[in-house]
Design an enzyme around this catalytic site. Structure first.
Site, mmCIF file in Angstrom:
data_model
loop_
_atom_site.group_PDB
_atom_site.id
_atom_site.type_symbol
_atom_site.label_atom_id
_atom_site.label_comp_id
_atom_site.label_asym_id
_atom_site.label_seq_id
_atom_site.Cartn_x
_atom_site.Cartn_y
_atom_site.Cartn_z
ATOM 1 N N LYS A 1 76.856 40.929 -61.268
ATOM 2 C CA LYS A 1 76.441 39.600 -60.838
ATOM 3 C C LYS A 1 74.935 39.468 -61.012
ATOM 4 C CE LYS A 1 79.946 39.335 -57.179
ATOM 5 N NZ LYS A 1 80.150 39.170 -55.710
ATOM 6 N N ASP B 1 73.304 42.709 -59.252
ATOM 7 C CA ASP B 1 74.201 43.586 -58.498
ATOM 8 C C ASP B 1 75.286 44.084 -59.442
ATOM 9 O OD1 ASP B 1 75.663 44.897 -56.534
ATOM 10 O OD2 ASP B 1 76.696 43.064 -55.895
ATOM 11 N N LEU C 1 74.446 51.685 -51.657
ATOM 12 C CA LEU C 1 73.420 50.642 -51.644
ATOM 13 C C LEU C 1 74.020 49.268 -51.388
ATOM 14 C CD1 LEU C 1 71.251 51.837 -54.674
ATOM 15 C CD2 LEU C 1 70.831 52.223 -52.231
ATOM 16 N N ASP C 2 75.251 49.049 -51.861
ATOM 17 C CA ASP C 2 75.903 47.762 -51.609
ATOM 18 C C ASP C 2 76.206 47.591 -50.126
ATOM 19 O OD1 ASP C 2 77.697 49.891 -51.833
ATOM 20 O OD2 ASP C 2 79.311 48.668 -52.660
ATOM 21 N N ARG C 3 76.525 48.684 -49.442
ATOM 22 C CA ARG C 3 76.770 48.612 -47.999
ATOM 23 C C ARG C 3 75.485 48.264 -47.260
ATOM 24 N NH1 ARG C 3 79.554 54.047 -46.197
ATOM 25 N NH2 ARG C 3 79.689 52.930 -44.201
ATOM 26 N N TYR D 1 72.493 56.212 -39.880
ATOM 27 C CA TYR D 1 73.481 57.042 -40.571
ATOM 28 C C TYR D 1 72.962 58.476 -40.667
ATOM 29 C CZ TYR D 1 77.593 56.806 -43.740
ATOM 30 O OH TYR D 1 78.833 56.907 -44.320
#
Length: 242
Positions: free
Chosen positions: A13, A6, A94-96, A86
């Site tokens: 990470k 990530d 993408l993190d959401r 959405y």
């Protein structure tokens, strides 16, 4: 083992999952092909997923593709275990998406609010039928502090770490309390309003400022700093069919 990568704006990470369980998380301020080679030489990895919100080293991606039996570069065409409601899914971070998937794993058939407190604070709603209904984006703590400094003539640029009283007793504490407590009260406001629509609402708080804010929030919340990593591992499983 599954390798989850990530890449954020300031840190990357790398996490290892075995049988769906998080084993270890490693943090890298610099992430490139050398990092990948050293990591793969030291760990047994069967599959990997890479998610990023910024520019990345293409050579690192090439190495992952060459050395692993399965590699997924997560994008908007990847298969998901949730539905996306959405209006512009191609613009959705993408993190959401990963954070919502992580929450859906832990709270199936429940309405969930996911608050990710980092550079920005995102508020994302997962409905009980497994649909990402949408969400809001607001400036995070450090963005608020920087904005006060950059858009005024005399307010200093201060650190978010330090004394944070309910009512500031100096310019520094007033700014810090305004930023930190402003975000905390904002979160409580979202929870209170959404609870009227979804009485059994679960709330996850994640992101780099999760622990700092959790201490200031009186509403019932679940802190999970690894929610995005958990979601990315689930997305990897969905696409690799493992």
């Amino acid at each position: 083992m599954n390798l989850i990568i990530d890449q954020g704006n300031s840190i990357t990470k790398m996490a290892l999952f075995r049988a769906g369980r998080l084993q270890n998380v490693y943090f890298y301020p610099k992430w490139d092909s050398t990092t990948v080679i050293d990591f793969l030489d030291a760990h047994e990895v069967d599959a990997a997923i890479f998610s990023t919100v910024t520019e990345y080293d293409p050579q690192a991606i090439a190495i992952l593709q060459q050395r692993l039996p399965y590699f997924l570069k997560f994008d908007h065409s990847s298969e998901l275990p949730i539905k996306i409601g959405y209006a512009t899914p191609e613009t959705l971070g993408l993190d959401r998406i990963a954070a919502v998937v992580g929450a859906a794993m832990q709270c199936p058939d429940k309405a969930v609010l996911i608050v990710d407190a980092g550079t920005c604070v995102t508020y994302d709603l997962l409905t009980a039928d497994g649909t990402f209904a949408g969400g809001n984006i607001a400036p995070g703590i450090r963005l608020r502090l920087r904005a006060m400094h950059e858009h005024t003539g005399k307010l200093p640029l201060i650190d978010d770490a330090g004394e944070t009283p309910e009512i500031g007793f100096s310019t520094e504490t007033a700014m810090r309390a305004g930023a930190v407590l402003g975000v905390a009260y904002e979160i409580e406001g979202y929870i209170a309003r959404l609870n009227k629509v979804y009485p059994d609402l679960f709330v996850f708080l994640t992101g780099g400022d999760a622990l700092k804010l959790a201490a200031k929030i009186k509403s019932r919340i679940f802190v999970d700093e690894n929610l995005v990593l958990t979601g990315l591992n689930r997305i990897l499983q969905e696409n690799a069919k493992i």
